[in-house]
Design an enzyme around this catalytic site. Structure first.
Site, PDB file in Angstrom:
ATOM      1  N   ASN A 100       0.857  -1.186   0.000  1.00 48.49           N
ATOM      2  CA  ASN A 100       0.000   0.000   0.000  1.00 48.49           C
ATOM      3  C   ASN A 100       0.898   1.243   0.000  1.00 48.49           C
ATOM      4  O   ASN A 100       1.555   1.534   0.984  1.00 48.49           O
ATOM      5  CB  ASN A 100      -0.891  -0.048   1.259  1.00 48.49           C
ATOM      6  CG  ASN A 100      -1.769   1.180   1.399  1.00 48.49           C
ATOM      7  OD1 ASN A 100      -1.889   1.983   0.471  1.00 48.49           O
ATOM      8  ND2 ASN A 100      -2.391   1.328   2.555  1.00 48.49           N
TER       9      ASN A 100
ATOM     10  N   LYS B   9      -0.058   4.296  -0.148  1.00 47.60           N
ATOM     11  CA  LYS B   9      -0.722   5.446   0.493  1.00 47.60           C
ATOM     12  C   LYS B   9      -0.495   6.705  -0.375  1.00 47.60           C
ATOM     13  O   LYS B   9      -0.549   6.612  -1.597  1.00 47.60           O
ATOM     14  CB  LYS B   9      -0.223   5.630   1.927  1.00 47.60           C
ATOM     15  CG  LYS B   9      -0.311   4.314   2.724  1.00 47.60           C
ATOM     16  CD  LYS B   9      -0.101   4.462   4.191  1.00 47.60           C
ATOM     17  CE  LYS B   9      -0.247   3.096   4.854  1.00 47.60           C
ATOM     18  NZ  LYS B   9      -0.205   3.147   6.296  1.00 47.60           N
TER      19      LYS B   9
ATOM     20  N   HIS C 202      -9.762   1.147   4.526  1.00 45.63           N
ATOM     21  CA  HIS C 202      -8.508   1.340   5.262  1.00 45.63           C
ATOM     22  C   HIS C 202      -8.750   2.296   6.442  1.00 45.63           C
ATOM     23  O   HIS C 202      -9.497   3.268   6.311  1.00 45.63           O
ATOM     24  CB  HIS C 202      -7.414   1.895   4.339  1.00 45.63           C
ATOM     25  CG  HIS C 202      -6.059   1.832   4.977  1.00 45.63           C
ATOM     26  ND1 HIS C 202      -5.652   2.755   5.901  1.00 45.63           N
ATOM     27  CD2 HIS C 202      -5.051   0.933   4.860  1.00 45.63           C
ATOM     28  CE1 HIS C 202      -4.433   2.427   6.323  1.00 45.63           C
ATOM     29  NE2 HIS C 202      -4.052   1.323   5.700  1.00 45.63           N
TER      30      HIS C 202
ATOM     31  N   GLU D 243      -7.069   4.608   7.679  1.00 44.01           N
ATOM     32  CA  GLU D 243      -6.749   6.023   7.454  1.00 44.01           C
ATOM     33  C   GLU D 243      -7.929   6.729   6.794  1.00 44.01           C
ATOM     34  O   GLU D 243      -8.186   7.910   7.048  1.00 44.01           O
ATOM     35  CB  GLU D 243      -5.457   6.150   6.626  1.00 44.01           C
ATOM     36  CG  GLU D 243      -4.239   5.885   7.508  1.00 44.01           C
ATOM     37  CD  GLU D 243      -3.030   5.344   6.792  1.00 44.01           C
ATOM     38  OE1 GLU D 243      -2.975   5.391   5.549  1.00 44.01           O
ATOM     39  OE2 GLU D 243      -2.116   4.837   7.478  1.00 44.01           O
TER      40      GLU D 243
ATOM     41  N   GLU E 216      -5.784  -4.976  10.307  1.00 39.90           N
ATOM     42  CA  GLU E 216      -4.697  -4.031  10.578  1.00 39.90           C
ATOM     43  C   GLU E 216      -5.019  -3.228  11.835  1.00 39.90           C
ATOM     44  O   GLU E 216      -5.740  -2.225  11.763  1.00 39.90           O
ATOM     45  CB  GLU E 216      -4.548  -3.053   9.416  1.00 39.90           C
ATOM     46  CG  GLU E 216      -4.225  -3.693   8.092  1.00 39.90           C
ATOM     47  CD  GLU E 216      -3.629  -2.672   7.140  1.00 39.90           C
ATOM     48  OE1 GLU E 216      -2.464  -2.845   6.762  1.00 39.90           O
ATOM     49  OE2 GLU E 216      -4.315  -1.682   6.810  1.00 39.90           O
TER      50      GLU E 216
ATOM     51  N   GLY F 150       2.168   1.960  10.831  1.00 40.43           N
ATOM     52  CA  GLY F 150       3.121   3.065  10.698  1.00 40.43           C
ATOM     53  C   GLY F 150       3.840   3.419  11.984  1.00 40.43           C
ATOM     54  O   GLY F 150       4.525   4.436  12.067  1.00 40.43           O
TER      55      GLY F 150
ATOM     56  N   SER G 233       2.977  -2.354  10.464  1.00 42.78           N
ATOM     57  CA  SER G 233       4.424  -2.433  10.731  1.00 42.78           C
ATOM     58  C   SER G 233       5.039  -3.781  10.378  1.00 42.78           C
ATOM     59  O   SER G 233       5.935  -4.269  11.075  1.00 42.78           O
ATOM     60  CB  SER G 233       4.731  -2.050  12.179  1.00 42.78           C
ATOM     61  OG  SER G 233       4.431  -0.682  12.378  1.00 42.78           O
TER      62      SER G 233
HETATM   63  P1  PGA Z   1       2.573   0.069   7.613  1.00 41.36           P
HETATM   64  O1  PGA Z   1       1.136   0.308   6.913  1.00 41.36           O
HETATM   65  O2  PGA Z   1       3.085  -1.236   7.074  1.00 41.36           O
HETATM   66  O3  PGA Z   1       3.404   1.241   7.216  1.00 41.36           O
HETATM   67  O4  PGA Z   1       2.313  -0.022   9.073  1.00 41.36           O
HETATM   68  C1  PGA Z   1       0.278  -0.748   6.650  1.00 41.36           C
HETATM   69  C2  PGA Z   1      -1.039  -0.237   6.103  1.00 41.36           C
HETATM   70  O5  PGA Z   1      -1.530   0.801   6.579  1.00 41.36           O
HETATM   71  O6  PGA Z   1      -1.616  -0.834   5.182  1.00 41.36           O
END
Ligand code: PGA
Length: 237
Positions: free
Chosen positions: A6, A8, A90, A92, A159, A165, A195
Site C-alpha cells: 500500500n 498510500k 482502510h 486512514e 490491521e 506506521g 508495521s
Molecule cells: P505500515 O502500513 O506497514 O506502514 O504499518 C500498513 C497499512 O496501513 O496498510
C-alpha cells in the site's frame, strides 16, 4: 499467500512505473508462488498491461460510474486503466477522512457487483484494544457489517490501527489470537497489516491463520518489496 503493498500518498506515476519495472525484473529471475498486489495513489493509475502475478489496484473508489462527486474517482476512471482490484475500508480513510461503515459497505457492494477483487480492511484503535479482547473482536466484526462475506473475490486485511506506521507490529500471539477468532466468521483469506517488515514477516506468515500481509512503509522501495517476496517464498505452508 498474498503480499500487498500500500503506497498510500507516496510515489508518482513515474516512480510507480520504475517500481514495477524493478519488480518485474526481479520476478523474471525469482518467480513467486504468491499473489502480489500494488496500490499506488490514484494519480499513478495507468495502463500497466499484463503483469501476472502482480495486480495493480486503487486505494479507494466512489460507488458510482461517474457523476457529481468532486475529488473522487469511480468505475469509469478505473475502467480506463483496466483496474479490477480495490483496497477498501482502510483505517486512514475511516479515521482521517471520516468514512463511515455504511459508506464502506456501499462501496463494497457496488464493486463486488462488478466482480472486482476487494481487499477490505478492518482494525481496532489502541483504546478499543485496551478494553479487552471481546471489545476488540466485536469492534472488528462491526466493521464487516453489510459486507457479503461469501463474496468469492473478498480478501480481508486485519490491521490494528495502533500498529500501522508505528514500527510496533502486533505480537505473534496477538495476531494469532485475533486471526483465529476472526476466521470463525468467514472463509475469505485474511491478511495481517501493521508495521510488517523484513524482520517480522517470516514469523507472521508462518502463523497458520495468516494468509498474507498488507505492507505500507516497508514496501515503499521496490528493492525492499522484492526482499519481502523472497522471504515469503521460503515459507512452506
Ligand atoms: P505500515 O502500513 O506497514 O506502514 O504499518 C500498513 C497499512 O496501513 O496498510
Amino acid at each position: 499467500m498474498i503480499l500487498a503493498a500500500n503506497f498510500k500518498m507516496n510515489h508518482t506515476r513515474k516512480t510507480t512505473h520504475a517500481y514495477l519495472e524493478t519488480l518485474a525484473q526481479f520476478l523474471s529471475q525469482n518467480p513467486t508462488r504468491h499473489e502480489l498486489f500494488l496500490f499506488p495513489p490514484l494519480s499513478a493509475l495507468d495502463s500497466y498491461g499484463r503483469l501476472n502475478p502482480i495486480h495493480v489496484g486503487a486505494q479507494n473508489a466512489y460507488p458510482a460510474k461517474n457523476g457529481a462527486f468532486t475529488g473522487e474517482i469511480g468505475e469509469e476512471q478505473l475502467e480506463e486503466f483496466q483496474i479490477r482490484t480495490l483496497l477498501l475500508g482502510h483505517s486512514e480513510r475511516r479515521q482521517k477522512l471520516g468514512e463511515s461503515q455504511a459508506l464502506c459497505a456501499k462501496k463494497f457492494a457496488y464493486y463486488a457487483a462488478l466482480n472486482y477483487t476487494i481487499i477490505y480492511c478492518i482494525g481496532e484503535s489502541l483504546e478499543t484494544r485496551k478494553r479487552g479482547f471481546d471489545a476488540t473482536l466485536s469492534y472488528n466484526l462491526a466493521q464487516l457489517e453489510g459486507i457479503d462475506l461469501s463474496y468469492p473475490k473478498l480478501i480481508i486485511a486485519y490491521e490494528p490501527i495502533w500498529a500501522i506506521g508505528t514500527g510496533v507490529s502486533a505480537t505473534l500471539e496477538e495476531i494469532d489470537h485475533t486471526h483465529t477468532h476472526l476466521k470463525k466468521s468467514f472463509s475469505a483469506p485474511l491478511l495481517y497489516g501493521g508495521s510488517v517488515n523484513q524482520e517480522n514477516l517470516k514469523g507472521i506468515l508462518e502463523l497458520p491463520c495468516v494468509d498474507g500481509a498488507l505492507i505500507g512503509g516497508a514496501a515503499l522501495r521496490a528493492e525492499d518489496f522484492c526482499h519481502l517476496i523472497a522471504i515469503a517464498e521460503k515459507i512452506i505452508k
